[in-house]
Design a protein around this motif. Sequence first.
Motif, PDB file in Angstrom:
ATOM      1  N   PRO A 212       6.890   2.264  -0.245  1.00 29.97           N
ATOM      2  CA  PRO A 212       6.013   1.510  -1.144  1.00 29.97           C
ATOM      3  C   PRO A 212       4.774   0.977  -0.426  1.00 29.97           C
ATOM      4  CG  PRO A 212       8.277   0.679  -1.234  1.00 29.97           C
ATOM      5  CD  PRO A 212       8.206   1.658  -0.105  1.00 29.97           C
ATOM      6  N   ILE A 213       3.662   0.938  -1.135  1.00 33.99           N
ATOM      7  CA  ILE A 213       2.420   0.431  -0.554  1.00 33.99           C
ATOM      8  C   ILE A 213       2.619  -0.991  -0.030  1.00 33.99           C
ATOM      9  CG2 ILE A 213       0.090  -0.363  -1.205  1.00 33.99           C
ATOM     10  CD1 ILE A 213       0.306   2.654  -0.616  1.00 33.99           C
ATOM     11  N   ALA A 214       3.470  -1.767  -0.723  1.00 37.15           N
ATOM     12  CA  ALA A 214       3.715  -3.152  -0.297  1.00 37.15           C
ATOM     13  C   ALA A 214       4.317  -3.224   1.105  1.00 37.15           C
ATOM     14  CB  ALA A 214       4.649  -3.836  -1.297  1.00 37.15           C
ATOM     15  N   ASP A 215       4.947  -2.140   1.555  1.00 37.37           N
ATOM     16  CA  ASP A 215       5.498  -2.123   2.914  1.00 37.37           C
ATOM     17  C   ASP A 215       4.440  -1.778   3.956  1.00 37.37           C
ATOM     18  OD1 ASP A 215       7.895  -2.703   1.860  1.00 37.37           O
ATOM     19  OD2 ASP A 215       8.816  -0.751   2.235  1.00 37.37           O
ATOM     20  N   ILE A 216       3.271  -1.389   3.481  1.00 39.01           N
ATOM     21  CA  ILE A 216       2.249  -0.912   4.407  1.00 39.01           C
ATOM     22  C   ILE A 216       1.025  -1.835   4.411  1.00 39.01           C
ATOM     23  CG2 ILE A 216       0.699   0.998   4.947  1.00 39.01           C
ATOM     24  CD1 ILE A 216       2.749   2.774   3.308  1.00 39.01           C
ATOM     25  N   MET A 217       0.415  -1.961   3.257  1.00 33.02           N
ATOM     26  CA  MET A 217      -0.894  -2.616   3.209  1.00 33.02           C
ATOM     27  C   MET A 217      -0.748  -4.134   3.069  1.00 33.02           C
ATOM     28  SD  MET A 217      -4.131  -1.408   0.911  1.00 33.02           S
ATOM     29  CE  MET A 217      -4.072   0.311   1.334  1.00 33.02           C
TER      30      MET A 217
END
Lengths: 376, 245
Positions: A212-217
């Motif tokens: 998930p993007i939440a884990d990255i950005m």
Amino acid sequence: MAEKKFLMGNEILGQAARAAGARAFYGYPITPSSEIAHFWAKEACSEGGQKDDLVFLQAEDEIGAGFMLIGGILAGTRSFTATAGPGHILMQDSLAMAEAMRLPCVYYVMQRGGPSTSTVIYSQQEVNLACFGGNGNGYRIVYSPSNLQEMFDYGIRVFDVAWKYRFPTILLGDGMLAKTLGEVETYSVGERGLVMAEPEAYMLERSPRKRPIADIMPSPEFEVRAGEDGTEYDCYRNCLNWEEEALAVNEETKDAFVKAAEEVTEWEEYGQKESRILVVAHGIVSAGVKSAIDQMGTGEARLFRPITLRPFPERQLREAAVGADRIIIAESADNQLGRIVKDALYGSGIDIVEHYRPSISILPEEIVGLIRSNAD
Amino acid sequence: MVETKMPPDAKLAFPKCVRLESKPHLFCPGCGHPEVLKALGFAIDELGIQKRVALGVDIGCSLLAWDFFNLDTIETHHGRTIPTMVGFKRAKPEGVAIAYVGDGGAYAIGMSHLINAAIRDENILVIVVNNGVYAMTGGQEAPTTLPGTRVKTAPCGADRHFVRAPEMIRNVNPNAYIARGITTIQVGLRKTLKEALQHQVENGGFAFVEVLSQCPMNWGTLGRPEKTFEYLEKTMLAAYPVKKY
């Protein structure tokens, strides 16, 4: 299949990117890195390259190339560029955005003389720029290879590390390594059992995300919303409204970087542990130090070599410094590696000798002399 | 160019692809950007390409569009949206890549990207919002500021020449889709944007649409819409013809 080849450093890097499964190159010609672009242009044009859908694009300048690279990353493609010196300065525009938004851009940088246009030959004067360029805090991963084989090995690894940890990653070579012809063993990642981190698109990723993007950005930089039919639409920004949002971006990025550092940091020690002189050097200069230690054969000195300049092996250097009477820092720059080393050793009380030769080679004989004159 | 026949959904407040959660938008009162975006949204709806669009927005007022739509959107650096979308499109040709830029981003800091993307015939759509001024930074001179106009960085009047982008792009690219629209002719603007998007969908190469737009804040006409639109539809329009090139 693994095979020994006689190749130029730049061509080795082109082959490394190919072995790593890179698909897109965006760049602007600049000596001493241009042969990397030549290699990829030819490769993209070949039958195999067309079959693999390779992308080659010569940009209008390095700023354009850097942002095209970001575009390739957003599309979920292992993408890279190659540059040097003044081009590296322009690349910092895209590097700042890549750092802010955790975009795994890969940059092969072949350092040349500086400051300004200077020579097209060699230096180690782009350490500051590679590690801390831009208006951020240096959350990028920087490798410093020391010989042609490492150009291939780390030329592959940068793609894995970039996509695994989602930080921009630089392979910081130099003009000597770039232009040297020599023996190298090339191989496929499969035969070495290397598993490359898989890319995933930031935009138009229509299959369920593995990560998930939440884990990255950083959290203030994205808004993911579902449309009427449940399709997720990802909106990203790097322009923030509030100081608190900017603080959150910096802190979240730092946390991720510190965590990645535990696994990414690499260093090498060479020589006898009881040697009283510790030489700290990186890249091709560290290869010269090894040669000097071998030539002397007397055990007076040993080497500590950071392989990653960012994250820097601070703890490992402090441990290596235990038992040393004197530390010699040698680099083809003025106090760039030096500043990082002194920061890491702050408070150790060990005598430090600084040997700075900006934009000129440091040969093994010079290092032998340096060690002898300090072995009192 | 002046289309008067109303499409059936023209009375909708927003296109279907708009992101309602981000409304009301953050543009200044009377700004032209939301009108350009609205026309773009309707064109996207009409072509049914919402899931395929990758929208890049520049820094400047255009950055406020970063979450305007339910479209995958990336905000880049000032002037760098065109190369970002070029790189994206090359790596993902099935996407529909749009660079949404202001006149400063496209014609000053990003001019080399614009003209070279046109020379290379990159298969992307560039939309440039021309309000004749640097707006977000407080009303400085742009390459589009009309001669003699007094702005913050040209208190004695702007330079005698200004950029005529469609002519410039046509000069380097004979096949590109090139047009200029205006916020006050919404039906025509929507049709233009739809054609420009269609050009990309059909792999037609470079597409460029400049849109004349109002900036009451920096034109000093806030709260006086008659002055705003007099400047837009008389002064701006006289210098920048609205047509297909």
